[in-house]
Design an enzyme around this catalytic site. Structure first.
Site, PDB file in Angstrom:
ATOM      1  N   SER A 169      12.046  27.484 -46.873  1.00  0.00           N
ATOM      2  CA  SER A 169      11.067  28.435 -46.347  1.00  0.00           C
ATOM      3  C   SER A 169      10.374  29.151 -47.502  1.00  0.00           C
ATOM      4  CB  SER A 169      11.750  29.458 -45.428  1.00  0.00           C
ATOM      5  OG  SER A 169      12.740  30.172 -46.145  1.00  0.00           O
ATOM      6  N   ILE A 177      -0.446  30.880 -46.637  1.00  0.00           N
ATOM      7  CA  ILE A 177      -1.562  30.806 -47.591  1.00  0.00           C
ATOM      8  C   ILE A 177      -2.337  29.505 -47.391  1.00  0.00           C
ATOM      9  CG2 ILE A 177      -2.190  30.714 -50.030  1.00  0.00           C
ATOM     10  CD1 ILE A 177      -1.263  33.446 -49.128  1.00  0.00           C
ATOM     11  N   GLU A 222      16.161  26.538 -33.973  1.00  0.00           N
ATOM     12  CA  GLU A 222      15.299  27.406 -33.180  1.00  0.00           C
ATOM     13  C   GLU A 222      13.849  26.952 -33.132  1.00  0.00           C
ATOM     14  OE1 GLU A 222      16.192  29.697 -37.098  1.00  0.00           O
ATOM     15  OE2 GLU A 222      17.218  28.318 -35.745  1.00  0.00           O
ATOM     16  N   LYS A 245       4.108   7.618 -54.369  1.00  0.00           N
ATOM     17  CA  LYS A 245       5.361   7.413 -53.652  1.00  0.00           C
ATOM     18  C   LYS A 245       5.388   8.247 -52.360  1.00  0.00           C
ATOM     19  CE  LYS A 245       8.979   7.108 -56.232  1.00  0.00           C
ATOM     20  NZ  LYS A 245      10.147   7.439 -57.080  1.00  0.00           N
ATOM     21  N   GLY A 276       7.063  53.957 -44.238  1.00  0.00           N
ATOM     22  CA  GLY A 276       8.471  53.624 -44.068  1.00  0.00           C
ATOM     23  C   GLY A 276       9.107  54.504 -43.008  1.00  0.00           C
ATOM     24  N   CYS A 336       0.742  56.943 -44.728  1.00  0.00           N
ATOM     25  CA  CYS A 336       1.595  57.222 -43.573  1.00  0.00           C
ATOM     26  C   CYS A 336       2.754  58.142 -43.984  1.00  0.00           C
ATOM     27  CB  CYS A 336       2.099  55.927 -42.944  1.00  0.00           C
ATOM     28  SG  CYS A 336       2.764  56.150 -41.282  1.00  0.00           S
ATOM     29  N   GLN A 361       3.091  62.250 -45.284  1.00  0.00           N
ATOM     30  CA  GLN A 361       4.069  63.219 -44.782  1.00  0.00           C
ATOM     31  C   GLN A 361       4.918  63.769 -45.917  1.00  0.00           C
ATOM     32  OE1 GLN A 361       6.196  61.164 -41.677  1.00  0.00           O
ATOM     33  NE2 GLN A 361       4.381  60.950 -40.372  1.00  0.00           N
ATOM     34  N   HIS A 373      -2.664  53.420 -42.110  1.00  0.00           N
ATOM     35  CA  HIS A 373      -2.358  52.353 -43.071  1.00  0.00           C
ATOM     36  C   HIS A 373      -3.644  51.647 -43.494  1.00  0.00           C
ATOM     37  CE1 HIS A 373       2.082  52.292 -42.761  1.00  0.00           C
ATOM     38  NE2 HIS A 373       1.863  52.768 -41.541  1.00  0.00           N
ATOM     39  N   GLU A 428      -4.153  49.854 -45.946  1.00  0.00           N
ATOM     40  CA  GLU A 428      -3.901  48.564 -46.596  1.00  0.00           C
ATOM     41  C   GLU A 428      -4.157  47.373 -45.670  1.00  0.00           C
ATOM     42  OE1 GLU A 428       0.296  50.009 -45.273  1.00  0.00           O
ATOM     43  OE2 GLU A 428      -1.608  50.865 -45.940  1.00  0.00           O
TER      44      GLU A 428
END
Length: 531
Positions: free
Chosen positions: A13, A19, A150, A224, A354, A381, A385, A507, A509
């Site tokens: 994985s 991408i 799965e 190959k 977070g 975020c 705070q 957020h 981003e």
């Protein structure tokens, strides 16, 4: 008729299926096709919203409030198209849907089985992407690795879609690792051959193989792979490790990737306009400046937890002609005694979002250091705070100031649940999620960055700025520079006395693009360069 492209992975994985899919989506878009991209994830969670970032990396939030796989961020950044919550399907969401229908009697007493009921639900999802967006090409990435238990229902659904779509209307791209033996420097094709054998056992045949390798594979090895995996020689495409993700589309297209795809699908390839993307890569390769950003968080050992933040910083560097070096700092290791040493040499500081109390003291010390030393700071975020808690403690004088999330019984919760949120709130699906409007205050750094009075940004949070402290905080020098349109919710704060000290409740981003960086990240890097 809609054409279907499926992207599977083999051997290991994390090879970059996302991408590859995103790059192909961009290349086909540049050839004039309407393209939709989606991700099928085999895990049983309904969505990644309650999963630890250590398990799955960041949760990418869509405009409509979907908590989705991070690969959807790649789709948006590469294709410059917003996706929605329906671009991500999990085993959990499929079973939830099917079992909900079964409980309501939708199957009229049938025995509900993986085939046809689960696979039918997956097939409906795949086809729905094309119908909803009127896409000419639907790219579907299958999470995990071929051979995983799965993944089997998803692969069977793919097999059925390919059969029903008819010959020439679907294409399977298999992304596999071609490892290099350290001693001999030889790239080995055997893992790819075994992976394709597993794919065939599921009733699927690859049309194109994308090889992942550190460097260029020998020609005889490519021959190959083509022979033993039964694909055309020009259908073996190399995806070598690049020093920037955004070079991948050009590296793939140099081998005729999208043209081969069009040929295999019977599409008129037309021409591929890559002028804008080529200019982007030129900017990436010609950055005269360097900026060091300290990214202070608690999930540092898995950097994919902050993937969109890191990419947004790089985007801002592209636009400002700066190579952005990210210094990854664990907030649990920062104390009042060592904060200056740990942050020494940083031109700017980012505290990302977070949840939970772990690492909070170090983040508060970081925000204090940035404010007192006038180091450009962007709080996202939770990062906003944190800035407010630090300001309440060290400027307003409330030494016990905190968030209701971390100290529910605290006396001075400058961050808290709003009155209409009080009560027992479960963890999943109860946050402010998705796109919300924000009114920006004239004359603020926020207004200077955006150049607009009203913006829309994506949120993922439950706690808000406590309005009981609003007047006092503003009197002491904390400017409320962004609010909800009715003025009730604080969406952004800043300290005008500093060069750049901005915290936002949302957020940003998630909306940054490599060829169009987000205004706040752009201005953060610009401020760093002016120091």
């Amino acid at each position: 008729m809609t054409k279907y492209i499926f992207v599977t992975g083999g051997v290991v994985s994390g090879l970059g299926k996302g991408i590859t899919a995103a790059s192909l989506g961009r290349l086909l878009k540049q050839r004039g096709f309407r393209v939709a991209a989606q991700k099928l994830d085999p895990y049983i969670n309904v969505d990644p919203g309650t999963m630890s970032p250590y398990q799955h990396g960041e949760v990418f939030v869509t405009e409509d409030g979907g908590e989705t796989d991070l690969d959807l961020g790649h789709y948006e950044r590469f294709m410059d198209e917003n996706v929605d919550r329906h671009a991500n399907l999990t085993t959990g969401s499929v079973y939830l849907d099917v079992l909900t229908k079964e409980r309501s009697g939708a199957f009229l007493g049938q025995t509900v089985q993986v085939i046809p009921h689960i696979t039918d639900a997956i097939k409906a999802f795949i086809r729905g992407a094309g119908k909803k967006s009127e896409a000419e090409v639907v790219i579907t990435e299958i999470g995990g690795t071929v051979g995983d238990i799965e993944s089997q229902p998803f692969l069977e659904a793919v097999r059925q879609v390919q059969r029903e779509a008819g010959r020439g209307n679907s294409l399977l791209i298999h992304v596999t690792l071609v490892p290099e033996l350290e001693g001999s420097g030889e790239y080995k094709s055997k893992p790819t051959q075994h992976s394709v054998r597993d794919l065939r056992a599921s009733g699927l045949l690859p049309d194109i193989i994308v090889t992942r390798s550190k460097g260029s594979i020998q020609e005889d090895t490519i021959d190959k792979i083509a022979m033993f995996c039964d694909v055309k020689r020009d259908c073996v495409i190399q995806n070598m490790t690049a020093d920037s993700l955004y070079k991948v589309p050009l590296l793939l297209e140099a081998q005729g990737f999208s043209e081969v795809v069009c040929r295999e699908l019977g599409l008129d390839p037309g021409s591929c306009d890559l002028e804008e993307w080529t200019a982007l890569v030129h900017r990436i390769d010609s950055r005269p400046h360097k900026v060091v950003i300290a990214l202070v968080g608690k999930y540092i050992r898995l950097r994919d937890a902050y993937l969109s933040v890191a990419e947004s910083l790089h985007h801002a560097g592209f636009e400002n002609g700066a190579h952005v070096e990210i210094r990854w700092i664990d907030s649990e290791e920062i104390t009042a005694e060592n904060v200056a040493e740990r942050l020494k040499g940083a031109d700017g500081i980012v505290i990302p979002g977070g949840f939970g109390s772990r690492g909070i003291p170090g983040k508060i010390e970081t925000a204090r250091y940035a404010r007192e030393q006038d180091i450009p700071y962007l709080g996202l975020c939770l990062g906003m705070q944190i800035a407010c808690i630090e300001f309440a403690r060290n400027v307003l004088g409330y030494v016990d100031a905190n968030s209701g999330e971390f100290a529910p019984e605290g006396l001075h919760s400058i961050i808290d649940l709003m009155p209409d949120q009080m009560g027992n709130i479960p963890k999943g699906g109860t946050m402010r999620l998705g796109s919300y409007p924000c009114h920006i205050r004239n004359g603020s750094k926020m207004h200077q960055a955006y150049g607009e009075d009203v913006i829309r940004e994506r949120h993922r949070h439950r706690y808000e700025f406590n309005n009981d402290y609003r007047e006092e905080a503003e009197s002491a020098g904390l400017l409320i520079s962004g609010t909800s349109p009715d003025g009730h919710l604080v969406e952004a704060v800043e300290i005008p006395a500093n060069r750049f000290f901005v915290g936002v409740q949302y957020h940003p981003e998630f909306k940054s693009r490599p060829n169009r960086s987000h205004p706040l990240f752009r201005e953060l890097i610009r401020s760093c360069l002016q120091s």
